[in-house]
Scaffold this motif. Sequence first.
Motif, PDB file in Angstrom:
ATOM      1  N   PHE A 111       0.788  -1.232   0.000  1.00  0.00           N
ATOM      2  CA  PHE A 111       0.000   0.000   0.000  1.00  0.00           C
ATOM      3  C   PHE A 111       0.823   1.286   0.000  1.00  0.00           C
ATOM      4  N   GLY A 112       2.141   1.158   0.200  1.00  0.00           N
ATOM      5  CA  GLY A 112       2.997   2.338   0.135  1.00  0.00           C
ATOM      6  C   GLY A 112       2.814   3.323   1.271  1.00  0.00           C
ATOM      7  N   ILE A 113       2.365   2.821   2.431  1.00  0.00           N
ATOM      8  CA  ILE A 113       2.235   3.688   3.598  1.00  0.00           C
ATOM      9  C   ILE A 113       3.350   3.341   4.589  1.00  0.00           C
ATOM     10  N   PRO A 114       3.831   4.316   5.366  1.00  0.00           N
ATOM     11  CA  PRO A 114       4.976   4.044   6.240  1.00  0.00           C
ATOM     12  C   PRO A 114       4.587   3.315   7.521  1.00  0.00           C
ATOM     13  N   GLN A 115       5.532   2.533   8.020  1.00  0.00           N
ATOM     14  CA  GLN A 115       5.406   1.923   9.338  1.00  0.00           C
ATOM     15  C   GLN A 115       6.071   2.874  10.322  1.00  0.00           C
ATOM     16  N   LEU A 116       5.319   3.351  11.297  1.00  0.00           N
ATOM     17  CA  LEU A 116       5.831   4.359  12.220  1.00  0.00           C
ATOM     18  C   LEU A 116       6.141   3.730  13.569  1.00  0.00           C
ATOM     19  N   SER A 117       7.391   3.746  13.942  1.00  0.00           N
ATOM     20  CA  SER A 117       7.834   3.247  15.236  1.00  0.00           C
ATOM     21  C   SER A 117       7.965   4.426  16.188  1.00  0.00           C
ATOM     22  N   THR A 118       7.339   4.335  17.350  1.00  0.00           N
ATOM     23  CA  THR A 118       7.408   5.460  18.284  1.00  0.00           C
ATOM     24  C   THR A 118       8.847   5.712  18.730  1.00  0.00           C
ATOM     25  N   GLY A 119       9.637   4.632  18.861  1.00  0.00           N
ATOM     26  CA  GLY A 119      11.042   4.830  19.239  1.00  0.00           C
ATOM     27  C   GLY A 119      11.791   5.623  18.192  1.00  0.00           C
ATOM     28  N   ASP A 120      11.611   5.269  16.926  1.00  0.00           N
ATOM     29  CA  ASP A 120      12.262   5.998  15.836  1.00  0.00           C
ATOM     30  C   ASP A 120      11.778   7.438  15.775  1.00  0.00           C
ATOM     31  N   MET A 121      10.460   7.630  15.933  1.00  0.00           N
ATOM     32  CA  MET A 121       9.904   8.991  15.878  1.00  0.00           C
ATOM     33  C   MET A 121      10.434   9.851  17.014  1.00  0.00           C
ATOM     34  N   LEU A 122      10.567   9.258  18.183  1.00  0.00           N
ATOM     35  CA  LEU A 122      11.066   9.998  19.347  1.00  0.00           C
ATOM     36  C   LEU A 122      12.502  10.442  19.115  1.00  0.00           C
ATOM     37  N   ARG A 123      13.342   9.511  18.630  1.00  0.00           N
ATOM     38  CA  ARG A 123      14.740   9.867  18.374  1.00  0.00           C
ATOM     39  C   ARG A 123      14.854  10.934  17.286  1.00  0.00           C
ATOM     40  N   ALA A 124      14.022  10.820  16.250  1.00  0.00           N
ATOM     41  CA  ALA A 124      14.063  11.797  15.159  1.00  0.00           C
ATOM     42  C   ALA A 124      13.628  13.171  15.642  1.00  0.00           C
ATOM     43  N   ALA A 125      12.600  13.218  16.492  1.00  0.00           N
ATOM     44  CA  ALA A 125      12.114  14.507  17.005  1.00  0.00           C
ATOM     45  C   ALA A 125      13.165  15.172  17.888  1.00  0.00           C
ATOM     46  N   VAL A 126      13.845  14.365  18.696  1.00  0.00           N
ATOM     47  CA  VAL A 126      14.913  14.910  19.543  1.00  0.00           C
ATOM     48  C   VAL A 126      16.050  15.443  18.672  1.00  0.00           C
ATOM     49  N   ALA A 127      16.451  14.667  17.666  1.00  0.00           N
ATOM     50  CA  ALA A 127      17.546  15.079  16.776  1.00  0.00           C
ATOM     51  C   ALA A 127      17.191  16.332  15.996  1.00  0.00           C
TER      52      ALA A 127
END
Length: 206
Positions: free
Chosen positions: A24-40
């Motif tokens: 379907f071409g939609i992303p899998q969102l990991s809260t751990g990854d999102m948290l690290r990206a937001a901090v960075a």
Amino acid sequence: MRIILLGPPGAGKGTQSARIVERFGIPQLSTGDMLRAAVAAGTPVGLEAKGIMESGGLVPDSVVVGIVADRIEEADAHNGFILDGFPRTVDQAAALDRMLAEKNLALSTVIEFSVDEDALVGRIAKRATETAARGEPVRKDDTPEVFKTRLTAYRTQTAPLSAYYASLGMLETLDGMKPVDAVTGDLMTVLERHVRTAPATAAAIS
């Protein structure tokens, strides 16, 4: 299409998520990854989370939901997303529902992989034995003792989500003990049905 996959560790959520992404071409969102990206990235929510983590505290639900809210505004999530590792509790699920409602969005479906926990423990033990026999390091999470602890945590904290989403008429349960490709077939049948029945207005934003 906005999807949550439920099921204990080892139920196959990661494998099936990857196949949904491909189909379907939609992303899998990991809260751990999102948290690290937001901090960075130094976003306002990321800075708040950074301060909490640096002080040794647990990031509260409101901050995690804020990070999810920011992430789903990005272009790759405009057609939908799969949430991985969130929500973990009923309180988080309710907070997620409120956040999506504020954006005039809603979940498309919640799919739970029903599995036999004893069989899962056996499967993980077998995998650990085979890995060790190949001379490869065994993942800490793949030791039976650690895996049983993770199952207990899931049963206590996350399993109640099944009843929560069932009460909203959103839960679909699949047999996660079938062969992987058979589970994928059942999963795609459910998702294709949601694609066909999505209202035209929702399709523009889902």
